[in-house]
Design a protein around this motif. Structure first.
Motif, mmCIF file in Angstrom:
data_model
loop_
_atom_site.group_PDB
_atom_site.id
_atom_site.type_symbol
_atom_site.label_atom_id
_atom_site.label_comp_id
_atom_site.label_asym_id
_atom_site.label_seq_id
_atom_site.Cartn_x
_atom_site.Cartn_y
_atom_site.Cartn_z
ATOM 1 N N GLY A 58 0.812 -1.219 0.000
ATOM 2 C CA GLY A 58 0.000 0.000 0.000
ATOM 3 C C GLY A 58 0.838 1.259 0.000
ATOM 4 N N LEU A 59 0.301 2.296 0.663
ATOM 5 C CA LEU A 59 0.948 3.604 0.671
ATOM 6 C C LEU A 59 0.835 4.267 2.036
ATOM 7 N N VAL A 60 1.842 5.063 2.366
ATOM 8 C CA VAL A 60 1.705 6.040 3.442
ATOM 9 C C VAL A 60 1.712 7.406 2.767
ATOM 10 N N GLU A 61 0.832 8.285 3.210
ATOM 11 C CA GLU A 61 0.676 9.587 2.556
ATOM 12 C C GLU A 61 0.431 10.651 3.611
ATOM 13 N N ALA A 62 0.658 11.894 3.246
ATOM 14 C CA ALA A 62 0.419 13.006 4.160
ATOM 15 C C ALA A 62 -0.219 14.159 3.404
ATOM 16 N N TYR A 63 -1.008 14.936 4.131
ATOM 17 C CA TYR A 63 -1.669 16.110 3.539
ATOM 18 C C TYR A 63 -1.615 17.249 4.553
ATOM 19 N N ILE A 64 -1.365 18.451 4.057
ATOM 20 C CA ILE A 64 -1.296 19.633 4.918
ATOM 21 C C ILE A 64 -2.261 20.693 4.396
ATOM 22 N N PHE A 82 1.750 -3.683 -6.552
ATOM 23 C CA PHE A 82 1.217 -3.265 -7.857
ATOM 24 C C PHE A 82 0.058 -2.281 -7.683
ATOM 25 N N VAL A 83 -0.829 -2.566 -6.732
ATOM 26 C CA VAL A 83 -1.992 -1.698 -6.488
ATOM 27 C C VAL A 83 -1.549 -0.318 -6.003
ATOM 28 N N ALA A 84 -0.453 -0.270 -5.257
ATOM 29 C CA ALA A 84 0.041 1.011 -4.744
ATOM 30 C C ALA A 84 0.412 1.971 -5.869
ATOM 31 N N LYS A 85 0.626 1.441 -7.077
ATOM 32 C CA LYS A 85 0.964 2.286 -8.235
ATOM 33 C C LYS A 85 -0.289 2.695 -9.022
ATOM 34 N N ASN A 86 -1.441 2.161 -8.629
ATOM 35 C CA ASN A 86 -2.714 2.455 -9.296
ATOM 36 C C ASN A 86 -3.136 3.891 -8.968
ATOM 37 N N GLU A 87 -3.389 4.703 -10.015
ATOM 38 C CA GLU A 87 -3.724 6.109 -9.809
ATOM 39 C C GLU A 87 -5.007 6.286 -9.002
ATOM 40 N N ASP A 88 -5.986 5.393 -9.211
ATOM 41 C CA ASP A 88 -7.249 5.449 -8.470
ATOM 42 C C ASP A 88 -6.996 5.224 -6.979
ATOM 43 N N PHE A 89 -6.107 4.277 -6.669
ATOM 44 C CA PHE A 89 -5.753 3.990 -5.283
ATOM 45 C C PHE A 89 -5.004 5.171 -4.665
ATOM 46 N N LYS A 90 -4.061 5.741 -5.407
ATOM 47 C CA LYS A 90 -3.302 6.899 -4.916
ATOM 48 C C LYS A 90 -4.226 8.072 -4.586
ATOM 49 N N THR A 91 -5.196 8.320 -5.474
ATOM 50 C CA THR A 91 -6.151 9.413 -5.260
ATOM 51 C C THR A 91 -6.975 9.159 -4.009
#
Length: 292
Positions: A58-64, A82-91
């Motif tokens: 998956g992904l770890v992400e941050a927003y400010i 592989f899913v972590a590179k999916n643009e829909d998942f990233k969004t």
């Protein structure tokens, strides 16, 4: 009549497989809305079956927030990289981080019940289930941290979402805050300063150091003094302000903060999948089961 263009349209709208799209369109006599509903219903059923799989990628992400005063860090797990590179998942992951900043849930359970900022009229849980159905893997929102600051909040993402860091600075500017973020990512501190380290952990470490020193043949009285010296190395490893600064090995982090008139309140460091026990699969056995 179910045409190829109808099947294509449904597939683009839902992300479902071609045969699934054709099947539900046939069942609903080509009614697009009913077909979407049917796919969602079946998608939710599929998602339930997937819930037992280990999601350690998956992904770890941050927003400010725009004013730089509020920030959030989140980990959303999937089964494969592989899913972590999916643009829909990233969004989706970025929107979850943004949701935490804007709606301030107290925990993951409350977050999942909130109305999604990504899809009006649906909860975060419902949006997550739809992502599981369309992407085809188990996913879960594992954890998050949210900071509100008197000064500023800064973030750093390393390795395409493998490590994410969030810092809350009482004083200082964005430049020094970014340096501190990178320090945390690289040096993995556990606390800001030694006063935050639990006393029982310090006591245990001193016991270990004393035993090591006496095993080296030092008398107990001398061992006590040596331990006092060596405990500083322990603090240097786990306390941010006592660490050697990664960008200048001649200085410690607290010197950098002093020079820049900066003060750090707290930090969070998430590494994707840390602490999750990955299930070891026998690939040949898995294929055999699927063929049966």
């Amino acid at each position: 009549m179910v045409t190829a263009s109808l099947v294509k349209e449904l597939r683009e709208k839902t992300g479902a497989g071609m045969m699934d799209c054709k099947k539900v369109l046939t069942e609903t006599d080509g009614d697009m809305e009913k077909a979407i509903e049917l796919l969602r219903e079946r998608g939710i059923a599929k998602a339930a079956k997937k819930s037992g799989r280990v999601a350690a990628e998956g992904l770890v992400e941050a927003y400010i927030a725009e004013d730089g005063k509020i920030g959030a860090i989140v980990e959303v797990n999937s089964e494969t990289d592989f899913v972590a590179k999916n643009e829909d998942f990233k969004t989706f992951v970025m929107n979850v981080a943004k949701q935490i900043v804007e709606k301030n849930p107290k925990d993951v359970e409350e977050l999942l019940k909130q109305e999604s900022i990504e899809v009006a009229g649906k909860t975060v849980q419902e949006v997550l289930v739809e992502k599981i159905a369309t992407i085809g893997e188990n996913m879960n929102i594992r954890r998050f941290v949210r900071f509100e600051s008197e000064g500023l909040v800064e973030k750093y993402i390393h390795g395409d979402g493998k490590i994410a860091v969030l810092v809350n600075m009482k004083k200082g500017n964005s430049e020094v805050a970014k340096d501190i973020c990178m320090q945390i990512a690289a040096a993995r501190p556990e606390y800001v300063r030694k006063e935050e380290v639990p006393s029982e952990r310090v006591s245990k470490e001193m016991e270990i150091l004393k035993a090591q020193t006496m095993n080296e043949g030092k008398p107990e009285a001398i061992a006590e003094k040596i331990v006092q010296g060596r405990i500083g190395k322990f603090y240097e490893e786990i306390c941010l302000v006592d660490q050697i600064f990664v960008k200048d090995s001649n200085k410690k982090v607290n010197q950098i903060l002093s020079e820049k008139d900066a003060e750090i309140v707290e930090f969070a460091r998430f590494e994707k999948g840390e602490g999750i026990e990955k299930k070891e699969e026998n690939f040949a056995e898995e294929v055999r089961k699927q063929l049966q």
